[in-house]
Design an enzyme around this catalytic site. Structure first.
Site, PDB file in Angstrom:
ATOM      1  N   LYS A 143       0.816  -1.100   0.126  1.00 23.90           N
ATOM      2  CA  LYS A 143      -0.025   0.001  -0.025  1.00 23.90           C
ATOM      3  C   LYS A 143       0.946   1.215  -0.091  1.00 23.90           C
ATOM      4  CE  LYS A 143      -1.768   2.640   3.069  1.00 23.90           C
ATOM      5  NZ  LYS A 143      -1.974   3.948   2.490  1.00 23.90           N
ATOM      6  N   GLU A 148      10.357   0.749  10.275  1.00 27.22           N
ATOM      7  CA  GLU A 148      11.410   1.771   9.968  1.00 27.22           C
ATOM      8  C   GLU A 148      10.565   3.064  10.454  1.00 27.22           C
ATOM      9  OE1 GLU A 148      13.099   4.661   8.898  1.00 27.22           O
ATOM     10  OE2 GLU A 148      13.066   3.824   6.793  1.00 27.22           O
ATOM     11  N   CYS A 177      13.549  10.386   6.985  1.00 27.10           N
ATOM     12  CA  CYS A 177      13.438   9.952   8.410  1.00 27.10           C
ATOM     13  C   CYS A 177      14.804  10.110   9.139  1.00 27.10           C
ATOM     14  CB  CYS A 177      12.919   8.451   8.379  1.00 27.10           C
ATOM     15  SG  CYS A 177      13.692   7.324   7.096  1.00 27.10           S
ATOM     16  N   GLU A 225      10.128  15.045  15.716  1.00 31.45           N
ATOM     17  CA  GLU A 225      10.577  14.903  14.374  1.00 31.45           C
ATOM     18  C   GLU A 225       9.613  15.987  13.465  1.00 31.45           C
ATOM     19  OE1 GLU A 225       9.341  11.472  11.889  1.00 31.45           O
ATOM     20  OE2 GLU A 225      11.415  11.511  10.988  1.00 31.45           O
TER      21      GLU A 225
END
Ligand code: NDP
Length: 478
Positions: A184, A258, A292, A389
């Site tokens: 997906k 991850e 990331c 983040e």
């Protein structure tokens, strides 16, 4: 400031043929949804509606998993590795042949500069398929036993920051090991995954080995919690990663996650400063900071901090922000209004908490979603912009005096995905690398990727490794 203006150098869109609507890629064919609905995908640089795609429902996901199971049982798992390798090589060659088209499509759907999709994403996509094609007939020599077996059907959910590259990271090792997949793509970036479906057909990949179900979070949820899935692989936010871990806890499914990062990029006073400045820029402003492993916390030794910041600001003044399809563009569009809102919110919090905010002087286009390269100085470890983040072009600058202080600050984060060290001394690089709690440590460089090299995190950055020989383990019954 630049001494001259660049003439526009736009890449032509004509190579891309976007259909008015797309179905789901199940069992080797594009099919209409059974219980799915449709939604529009938009060009983030212009807000132009590009096409309509399906938000697959649970029954659609069920069909895709059944197709993957059938392909697994009937052909793929039992196929000799050397045969599977041929398909992977074929896919790699087709990606190379169609790389210009795929790069343009990626930039249109995601907002990233064509320079990056053309020179970074696409070459790495092909490299991943080539690399794992090489492993398909050598799995018995990978260190996981003489005849390691595949797991079955892999349910894979990927984010929007590197749509086709994350697809390659997920699909190449899964197929090489003999698994079949249902993938997906992210809601805002489904188009290159749908183009990849066409590549699977071109490569004559047996039907059902790769299935692509587009959709939003609910589709992802239906996929990862489906009883017919043996392995779940996810890249995205820590929050959703946690939800997935909870959803499949107690099942027999194998899981790799991850997740986010808040990497420290550490600059010592003996570093080559101009190269380090390029490394800082590449570390946090590459891909609009939607990375990331971005070097979002700059740790600079106090004695050189003023000099580094002066040079950094001068360099940021030369970056060009605008049309992602222009070959001169360094900074493209922010992928979605939601992400722009998050970047704005965390930047405002940075100012409110007392950090000093500086943005590169650049004009933002009237339409689309944009954020200028921004640097916060006077940041302390308590500030939210030093801990959370941001996932945007926002750098937090902290200083340190000694290597021990650098390590303490660098490791003071719930994440542990990557880090960078800039110094002239090899011994210091090794000393730092041994102490940094990060899956990847770059020395005198940043954001360099290679399919042969394992990638993954510590702590809240997730678990499992992707890439390299280590990346095979996630798709083998070991
Ligand atoms: P998400 O983690 O929500 O999205 C990643 C993928 O998971 C998408 O395909 C998403 O679908 C899907 N998804 C969402 N909810 C579920 C669920 N419950 N079960 C299964 N799959 C699900 O990231 P966002 O795009 O919402 O971004 C939010 C924040 O996450 C960003 O601001 C950034 O900080 C961080 N992020 C980090 C990434 C990284 O690589 N570290 C990558 C992307 C985001 P859908 O596209 O519909 O949301």
């Amino acid at each position: 400031m630049p001494t001259f203006d660049y003439a526009p150098a736009p890449e032509s869109r004509s190579i891309v043929d976007i259909q008015p609507s797309y179905g789901l890629f199940i069992g080797g064919e594009m099919v209409d949804p059974v219980d799915g609905t449709v939604f529009k995908t938009v060009n983030p640089a212009t807000e132009e509606v590009l096409t309509e795609v399906v938000a697959a429902g649970p029954e659609d996901v069920d069909r895709a998993v059944a197709a993957a199971r059938h392909a697994y049982d009937a052909v793929w798992a039992a196929m000799p590795g050397a045969q599977r390798a041929k398909f992977l090589y074929r896919i790699a060659r087709l990606v190379q042949e169609r790389s210009r088209e795929l790069a343009v499509l990626e930039s249109i759907d995601n907002g990233k500069p064509i320079r990056e999709s053309r020179d970074v994403d696409l070459p790495l996509v092909a490299a991943h398929f080539f690399y794992y094609a090489g492993w398909a007939d050598k799995l018995g020599h990978a260190g996981f036993g003489a005849a390691p077996q595949p797991l079955g059907v892999a349910g894979q959910v990927i984010p929007w920051n590197f749509p086709l590259l994350m697809l390659a990271w997920k699909i190449a090792p899964a197929l090489a090991c003999g698994n079949t997949v249902v993938l997906k793509p992210a809601e805002t970036t489904p188009l290159t995954a749908l183009a990849f479906a066409d590549i699977c057909r071109q490569a004559d990949l047996p039907p059902g080995v790769v299935n692509i179900v587009t959709g939003a979070g609910e589709t992802g949820q239906a996929l990862v919690s489906h009883g017919g899935v043996d392995k779940v692989a996810f890249t995205g936010s820590t929050e959703v990663g946690r939800a997935i871990a909870r959803a499949i806890a107690g099942s027999r499914k194998k899981l790799t996650l991850e997740l986010g990062g808040k990497a420290a990029n550490v600059i010592f006073d003996d570093a080559p400063i101009d190269q380090a400045v390029e490394g800082i820029v590449n570390g946090i402003f590459f891909n609009q900071g939607h990375v990331c492993c971005a070097g979002s916390r700059l740790l600079v030794q106090e004695s050189i901090a003023d000099d580094v910041l002066d040079r950094l600001k001068r360099r940021l003044g030369t970056l060009r922000l605008g049309d992602p399809l222009d070959k001169n563009t360094d900074i493209g569009a922010i992928n979605s209004p939601q992400q722009l809102e998050k970047i704005r919110m965390l930047s405002d919090v940075g100012s409110e908490e007392g950090a000093e905010r500086w943005s590169a002087p650049c004009e933002l286009p009237d339409r689309g979603w944009w954020f200028p390269p921004t640097v916060f100085t006077g940041v302390t470890q308590a500030h939210r912009i030093a801990r959370e983040e941001v996932f945007g072009p926002v750098l937090s600058v902290l200083t340190f005096r000694t290597p021990a202080e650098a390590i303490e600050k660098a490791n003071n984060t719930p994440y542990g995905l990557s880090a960078g060290v800039w110094t002239d001394k090899g011994s210091r690089i090794l000393w730092m690398a041994q102490r940094l709690r990060a899956g990847v440590v770059w020395a005198n460089t940043f954001n360099r990727f290679d399919p042969t090299s394992p990638f993954g995190g510590y702590k809240e950055s997730g678990y499992g490794r992707e890439g390299g020989r280590h990346g095979l383990e996630a798709y083998l019954d070991v």
